[in-house]
Design an enzyme around this catalytic site. Structure first.
Site, PDB file in Angstrom:
ATOM      1  N   HIS A  64      36.641  27.219  18.911  1.00  0.00           N
ATOM      2  CA  HIS A  64      37.576  27.361  17.778  1.00  0.00           C
ATOM      3  C   HIS A  64      37.150  26.484  16.606  1.00  0.00           C
ATOM      4  O   HIS A  64      37.445  26.799  15.463  1.00  0.00           O
ATOM      5  CB  HIS A  64      39.003  26.948  18.202  1.00  0.00           C
ATOM      6  CG  HIS A  64      39.458  27.580  19.479  1.00  0.00           C
ATOM      7  ND1 HIS A  64      39.592  28.945  19.630  1.00  0.00           N
ATOM      8  CD2 HIS A  64      39.785  27.043  20.683  1.00  0.00           C
ATOM      9  CE1 HIS A  64      40.019  29.208  20.859  1.00  0.00           C
ATOM     10  NE2 HIS A  64      40.129  28.071  21.517  1.00  0.00           N
ATOM     11  N   HIS A  96      38.366  22.843   9.751  1.00  0.00           N
ATOM     12  CA  HIS A  96      38.675  24.262   9.579  1.00  0.00           C
ATOM     13  C   HIS A  96      37.981  24.678   8.286  1.00  0.00           C
ATOM     14  O   HIS A  96      37.949  23.886   7.325  1.00  0.00           O
ATOM     15  CB  HIS A  96      40.190  24.483   9.438  1.00  0.00           C
ATOM     16  CG  HIS A  96      40.975  23.961  10.610  1.00  0.00           C
ATOM     17  ND1 HIS A  96      41.353  24.760  11.666  1.00  0.00           N
ATOM     18  CD2 HIS A  96      41.429  22.701  10.896  1.00  0.00           C
ATOM     19  CE1 HIS A  96      42.025  24.020  12.555  1.00  0.00           C
ATOM     20  NE2 HIS A  96      42.069  22.768  12.114  1.00  0.00           N
ATOM     21  N   GLU A 106      43.713  24.789   5.696  1.00  0.00           N
ATOM     22  CA  GLU A 106      44.937  25.289   6.354  1.00  0.00           C
ATOM     23  C   GLU A 106      46.131  25.023   5.445  1.00  0.00           C
ATOM     24  O   GLU A 106      46.860  25.950   5.070  1.00  0.00           O
ATOM     25  CB  GLU A 106      45.112  24.601   7.708  1.00  0.00           C
ATOM     26  CG  GLU A 106      43.949  24.911   8.656  1.00  0.00           C
ATOM     27  CD  GLU A 106      44.346  24.936  10.102  1.00  0.00           C
ATOM     28  OE1 GLU A 106      44.727  23.876  10.645  1.00  0.00           O
ATOM     29  OE2 GLU A 106      44.297  26.007  10.712  1.00  0.00           O
ATOM     30  N   HIS A 119      40.712  17.346  10.056  1.00  0.00           N
ATOM     31  CA  HIS A 119      41.890  16.827  10.766  1.00  0.00           C
ATOM     32  C   HIS A 119      41.504  15.686  11.689  1.00  0.00           C
ATOM     33  O   HIS A 119      40.700  15.886  12.617  1.00  0.00           O
ATOM     34  CB  HIS A 119      42.558  17.942  11.572  1.00  0.00           C
ATOM     35  CG  HIS A 119      43.231  18.953  10.718  1.00  0.00           C
ATOM     36  ND1 HIS A 119      43.492  20.243  11.141  1.00  0.00           N
ATOM     37  CD2 HIS A 119      43.695  18.885   9.450  1.00  0.00           C
ATOM     38  CE1 HIS A 119      44.089  20.903  10.176  1.00  0.00           C
ATOM     39  NE2 HIS A 119      44.244  20.100   9.133  1.00  0.00           N
ATOM     40  N   THR A 200      46.915  25.196  15.969  1.00  0.00           N
ATOM     41  CA  THR A 200      46.313  26.141  16.910  1.00  0.00           C
ATOM     42  C   THR A 200      47.185  26.162  18.163  1.00  0.00           C
ATOM     43  O   THR A 200      47.918  25.203  18.416  1.00  0.00           O
ATOM     44  CB  THR A 200      44.899  25.697  17.363  1.00  0.00           C
ATOM     45  OG1 THR A 200      45.033  24.509  18.164  1.00  0.00           O
ATOM     46  CG2 THR A 200      43.993  25.431  16.188  1.00  0.00           C
TER      47      THR A 200
HETATM   48  N1  LIG Z   1      44.576  21.708  14.020  1.00  0.00           N
HETATM   49  S1  LIG Z   1      45.430  20.517  14.590  1.00  0.00           S
HETATM   50  O1  LIG Z   1      45.036  19.277  13.947  1.00  0.00           O
HETATM   51  O2  LIG Z   1      46.835  20.845  14.479  1.00  0.00           O
HETATM   52  C1  LIG Z   1      45.091  20.290  16.278  1.00  0.00           C
HETATM   53  C2  LIG Z   1      44.675  21.329  17.060  1.00  0.00           C
HETATM   54  C3  LIG Z   1      44.365  21.101  18.413  1.00  0.00           C
HETATM   55  C4  LIG Z   1      44.500  19.833  18.942  1.00  0.00           C
HETATM   56  C5  LIG Z   1      44.150  19.534  20.351  1.00  0.00           C
HETATM   57  O3  LIG Z   1      43.474  18.545  20.647  1.00  0.00           O
HETATM   58  N2  LIG Z   1      44.602  20.300  21.330  1.00  0.00           N
HETATM   59  C6  LIG Z   1      45.594  21.326  21.145  1.00  0.00           C
HETATM   60  C7  LIG Z   1      45.900  21.726  22.521  1.00  0.00           C
HETATM   61  N3  LIG Z   1      44.690  21.453  23.250  1.00  0.00           N
HETATM   62  C8  LIG Z   1      44.824  21.535  24.676  1.00  0.00           C
HETATM   63  C9  LIG Z   1      45.861  20.588  25.191  1.00  0.00           C
HETATM   64  C10 LIG Z   1      45.440  19.401  25.756  1.00  0.00           C
HETATM   65  C11 LIG Z   1      46.374  18.541  26.265  1.00  0.00           C
HETATM   66  C12 LIG Z   1      47.734  18.846  26.216  1.00  0.00           C
HETATM   67  C13 LIG Z   1      48.147  20.030  25.645  1.00  0.00           C
HETATM   68  C14 LIG Z   1      47.206  20.909  25.137  1.00  0.00           C
HETATM   69  C15 LIG Z   1      44.185  20.174  22.716  1.00  0.00           C
HETATM   70  C16 LIG Z   1      44.923  18.792  18.162  1.00  0.00           C
HETATM   71  C17 LIG Z   1      45.200  19.019  16.825  1.00  0.00           C
HETATM   72 ZN   LIG Z   2      43.046  21.206  12.890  1.00  0.00          ZN
END
Ligand SMILES: NS(=O)(=O)c1ccc(C(=O)N2CCN(Cc3ccccc3)C2)cc1
Ligand SMILES: [Zn+2]
Length: 261
Positions: A64, A96, A106, A119, A200
């Site tokens: 991603h 992104h 975003e 991010h 996401t």
């Molecule tokens: N674009 S954003 O900044 O909003 C963002 C997107 C993804 C993540 C991220 O590290 N994870 C999203 C879920 N993923 C899997 C997961 C892991 C542990 C618990 C629950 C889920 C990890 C952090 C910030």
């Molecule tokens: Zn992000």
């Protein structure tokens, strides 16, 4: 299959609600930021970034985005102050971006998007025992968002873009030590802040967003290197270039965006 999601026509942001109903929740991210509607909150402290002893571990392609992970076993690198009641530990940063010439941030500012958005993801280690637990709590995460606009070459971004060939395919990972993301910050730490979510899946409504007003400049050439990454794995026949990996703005509902001085 399963909870597969992406940014294409068949699995993109407009379809995520099928497996992740919180996609239609009340505090989703990103949003369109309208500066003159943001409340100037004089009680908002400056944000403080203590990244001096941060320890980057690896860089990877998770299918991603491209992600740099940090050792978050102690409070060596934290963000504090601003809207935050506790220090939050740096866990990872990622980007992104758009397709050639078109924009890929975003968050947008009065409907305008930037070329890309960085991010820096932090979690509340005072209240929660690990990232996973924090990721599901309303005050669990703090993400610092930095806009990238195209212009001059960024003097330090090459350290990241030079490593991208090592993580071309989804699922690839390689050691990436000694990188301090402080070198990616703009000169001003003035910010907007609001309560939102992961952008996401699983879209948890657990993020205090802190978006810096001043973008950093990167060259079109540097940004182009991100687009040579693939959404697809080495074993897959199809090779789909990683671009336009951004979620569009979501309803503000009855949230307030606050502005630091
Ligand atoms: N674009 S954003 O900044 O909003 C963002 C997107 C993804 C993540 C991220 O590290 N994870 C999203 C879920 N993923 C899997 C997961 C892991 C542990 C618990 C629950 C889920 C990890 C952090 C910030
Ligand atoms: Zn992000």
């Amino acid at each position: 299959t399963g909870n597969h999601w992406g940014y294409g026509k068949e699995d993109g942001p407009s379809l995520w609600h099928r497996n992740y109903p919180v996609a239609q929740g009340s505090r989703q991210s990103p949003i369109d930021i309208i500066p003159h509607q943001a409340a100037h909150d004089h009680s908002l402290d400056p944000i403080i970034l203590n990244y001096d002893h941060c320890t980057s571990i690896n860089i990877s392609n998770n299918g991603h985005s491209v992600v740099v992970e940090f050792d978050d076993s102690d409070d060596r690198s934290v963000i504090r102050g601003g809207p935050l009641d506790n220090p939050y530990r740096l866990k990872q940063f990622h980007f992104h971006w758009g397709g050639k010439g078109c924009h890929g941030s975003e968050h947008t500012v009065e409907g305008l998007s930037y070329a890309s958005e960085l991010h820096l993801v932090h979690w509340n280690a005072v209240k929660y025992k690990n990232f996973g637990e924090a990721a599901t709590a309303p005050d669990g995460l703090a993400v610092l968002g930095i806009f990238l606009e195209t212009g001059d070459d960024h003097r330090w971004l090459h350290v990241i873009t030079d490593a991208l060939y090592m993580v071309k395919y989804k699922g690839s990972l390689t050691p990436f030590k000694g990188f301090n993301p402080k070198c990616l910050l703009p000169s001003s730490l003035h910010y907007w802040t609001y309560l939102g979510s992961l952008t996401t899946p699983p879209l948890h409504e657990s993020v205090t967003w802190i978006i810096l007003k001043e973008p950093i400049s990167v060259s079109e050439k540097q940004l182009g290197k991100f687009r040579m990454l693939l959404f697809t794995g080495e074993e897959e026949v199809q090779r789909i270039h990683m671009e336009n990996n951004f979620r569009p703005p979501q309803p503000l509902n009855d949230r307030k965006v606050r502005s630091s001085n």
